[in-house]
Write an enzyme that holds these catalytic residues in place. Structure first.
Site, mmCIF file in Angstrom:
data_model
loop_
_atom_site.group_PDB
_atom_site.id
_atom_site.type_symbol
_atom_site.label_atom_id
_atom_site.label_comp_id
_atom_site.label_asym_id
_atom_site.label_seq_id
_atom_site.Cartn_x
_atom_site.Cartn_y
_atom_site.Cartn_z
ATOM 1 N N ASP A 146 65.815 92.321 -0.587
ATOM 2 C CA ASP A 146 65.561 92.903 0.384
ATOM 3 C C ASP A 146 66.442 94.294 0.627
ATOM 4 O OD1 ASP A 146 65.512 93.289 3.384
ATOM 5 O OD2 ASP A 146 66.463 91.647 3.965
ATOM 6 N N ASP B 195 60.541 92.814 10.594
ATOM 7 C CA ASP B 195 60.605 91.489 11.018
ATOM 8 C C ASP B 195 59.978 90.884 12.084
ATOM 9 O OD1 ASP B 195 62.350 91.755 9.186
ATOM 10 O OD2 ASP B 195 64.377 90.798 10.248
#
Ligand code: GLA
Length: 663
Positions: free
Chosen positions: A408, A474
């Protein structure tokens, strides 16, 4: 030219004055409406100033009034038929601060999209919106991230106002009708049914682990024909272990039998360079446990994956997300400590006493284990990242026994900004490094790139060693955006293939904690119809299927949505195609996915706020001839299809069928 412009302006002014005097409309600024119900992915909307609290400004032009917002934002407004027009100048605010800012504005009235701006970037001149709203009851103002993540997406509804001659517009809550959680899928029968992928990739000489996903009553006896040397089958559990065979293709047949019957299914092992030949399936802790994750909760997830039947339809990975390491600061003392030991090795925090024991536990059930880190010094949650320790961490993860890594971006932006390399190279660099390091380990480790779609990651994710990549930011709790997220993800269909998957984020149904504020799990806000749509969309797109709800609170409805073997078979089809999107009339669309056996999976989706008959002709779907049809959610045959398919579909719901060509 010099003359034309003032004359045009004069005519426009005359027309406006005329219109105003005829309708005697009041001007109601958008900024005078209640802002508390506006939903946006970052920050709160600002009145008469930008998100950075500066005067509103688009391409050098300042605006005194308007709203500064941030993608993704949605604003529901009740018009009640009293509003004549909506007018605004829209664009990216000049203070956004990056050429990565890109947004799309969208105006919808009573289920009809009235206006879309197209993709707008920082510096693009404002676009004028001027819409006739006479008779409209509800209006939705949206700003989306244009499919590349929400970073820097500061967007303005400048000079935005309503011309009102009746009831004044007012902000409303997103209307959510009560819907019964109807279970569509019959429970699996007692006789065995073998599920799971028909093709499976592994690397020669690495440890091999595969639990044959099989529904039906246990105990069961498993057998395997033509299993390559080096692999063994546990005949009672149906778990294959051993060492992956030399490079090559091996066609195996699995069989399962119990007192109610027997089943068999082909399974092609492809030993070579590629992993994840079908979309990875599993569970990820993030949207339920956030920074509360512990070893105990991971073990519980593995237990439930087996007991609930999820493993019997193909869910396999049990993945830890962020917050398993130590952080420089955190409210939980067990998570605060030295980030690395004297040798520079990363340390699991006080909630993870023994990572090797944890992966061994997960593996003992025939399941696989995933872990998370960032190429930056810190993860998005502020925990230890891998920057400067990449090789050491790749080795540690392999030694601990992990089979999957989510990598990430997070604080890597701080490193990248000082790198003189061209932007695209900067995006690729950390992933190419980790991709290479993982390939060097003597374990099969699937690599998920999480960098929110930057630099069109779908074009190069596979080249740097990724097996899947998030195509956007997200999904969070903005769950009413599942259609937009899916349609944006499906735009990258051409880049997807076995071993290389577009990832639109996790399946968030059941009990889920709000991403904003990392909330405790609560029932997800999606209606039952929306949950069927969620799973249908992800299956038709061949997206990785990671459930991220609470494994400790799986109810019957959630299991029904997650575990329909025929829907999952569409997702796991060996061809690996993402469905084509076919716009239909009104707020409906279809998706058509080619499957390896020559059949097609088709989804019809209703985005409207009311139950609607959604119809598509074979021609619209790009098909011809006669087809045998099966309803996949209900698992019933529907007969033959020659001209058109239609169904009465509830608000935001889906109808999913599979079509086999008839001779
Ligand atoms: C980012 C990712 C999420 C999750 C969190 C963890 O936001 O996109 O999926 O991993 O970080 O902090």
């Amino acid at each position: 030219m010099t003359l034309v412009f003032p004359i045009r302006r004069l005519i426009a002014t005359v027309i406006l004055c005329f219109a105003a005097s005829v309708s005697a409309a009041d001007v109601v600024p958008l900024s005078s409406l209640d802002l508390t119900k506006v939903r946006q992915s970052w920050g709160r909307p600002q009145v008469d100033r930008s998100m950075r609290e500066k005067p509103l400004s688009i391409a050098g032009k300042a605006y005194e009034r308007g709203i500064g917002t941030h993608a993704n934002s949605t604003w529901w407004i009740e018009l009640g038929g009293g509003t004549d027009r909506f007018q605004a100048s829209v664009g990216v605010d000049d203070s956004a601060g990056s050429d990565r800012a890109s947004v799309e504005f969208k105006v919808t009235a009573d289920d009809r999209v009235l206006w879309e701006s197209g993709v707008m970037k920082q510096g693009d001149p404002a676009k004028a919106v001027d819409l006739d709203l006479r008779g409209a009851r509800t209006l939705i103002l949206q700003v989306t991230d244009a499919g590349d993540g929400v970073d820097y997406d500061h967007a303005n509804w400048a000079d935005a106002r309503f011309l009102v001659s009746g009831t004044r517009p007012q902000t409303m809550d997103r209307p959510v009708p009560a819907e019964a959680p109807v279970i569509l899928t019959p429970r699996p029968g007692p006789a065995p049914r073998i599920n799971g992928p028909l093709v499976y990739g592994c690397r020669p000489g690495n440890p091999f682990l595969y639990r044959i996903p099989t529904e039906g009553q246990r105990p069961m006896r498993f057998s395997a024909q033509d299993l390559p040397t080096g692999l063994q089958l546990d005949a009672q559990e149906g778990i294959v272990t051993g060492t992956a065979p030399p490079r090559g293709e091996y066609q195996v047949t699995f069989r399962a039998a119990n007192e109610h019957g027997a089943a068999q299914r082909g399974f092609k092992i492809v030993s070579g360079d590629l992993l994840a030949l079908t979309p990875p399936m599993g569970w990820n802790h993030w949207y339920t446990h956030y920074d509360r994750i512990t070893d105990r909760l991971m073990r519980e997830a593995a237990d439930v994956m087996v007991v609930s039947g999820m493993a019997d339809v193909g869910y396999q990975y049990v993945n830890i997300d962020d917050c398993w390491m130590f952080a420089p600061k955190h409210s939980d003392p067990l998570r605060v400590g030295a980030l690395r030991n004297a040798q520079g090795e990363i340390r699991p925090n006080g909630h993870f006493p023994d990572m090797k024991a944890l992966t061994a536990y997960i593996h003992s059930k025939g399941l696989k284990a995933g872990i998370y880190t960032s190429p930056g010094p810190l993860t998005c949650g502020g925990f230890a990242g891998s920057y400067g320790h990449e090789a050491q961490d790749a080795k540690t993860f392999a030694d601990w026994g992990f089979d999957f890594l989510k990598y990430d971006w997070c604080s890597y932006g701080d490193i990248a900004k000082d790198d003189p390399a061209p932007e695209l190279e900067k995006f690729k660099k950390p992933y190419a490094l980790m991709g290479r390091l993982l390939r060097e380990q003597s374990r099969d480790i699937v690599l998920n790139l999480c960098q929110y779609g930057m630099g069109k990651v779908w074009e190069w994710g596979a080249e740097v060693g990724g097996h899947s990549w998030r195509t956007a930011g997200d999904l969070g709790f903005e769950l009413d955006r599942i259609f937009d997220v899916a349609l944006a993800n499906a735009k990258h269909a051409e880049w997807q293939r076995p071993g290389a998957w577009n990832d639109p984020d996790y399946i968030q149904i059941g009990y889920i904690g709000a991403a904003h504020g990392m909330g405790l799990p609560q029932p997800c806000p999606l209606t039952p119809n929306e949950q069927y749509s969620f799973m249908s969309l992800w299956s038709l797109m061949a997206a990785p299927l990671f459930f991220s709800g609470d494994m400790g609170r799986l109810d019957e409805f959630t299991i029904n949505v997650l575990c329909n073997a025929e829907v999952i078979e569409v997702n796991q089809d060996p061809l690996g195609r993402c469905a084509r999107v076919v716009p239909l009339t009104g707020a409906s669309f279809a998706m058509v996915k080619d499957l390896a056996d020559g059949s097609k999976a088709v989804g019809l989706f209703n985005r409207a706020e009311t139950t609607t008959v959604v119809a598509a002709t074979l021609d619209q779907l790009g098909l011809a001839g006669t087809w045998r049809v099966r309803d996949l959610w209900r698992q019933v045959d529907l007969g033959r299809l020659q001209t058109r398919v239609s169904d009465r579909i509830g608000r935001h719901g889906a109808f999913m069928i599979r079509l086999w060509p008839e001779p």
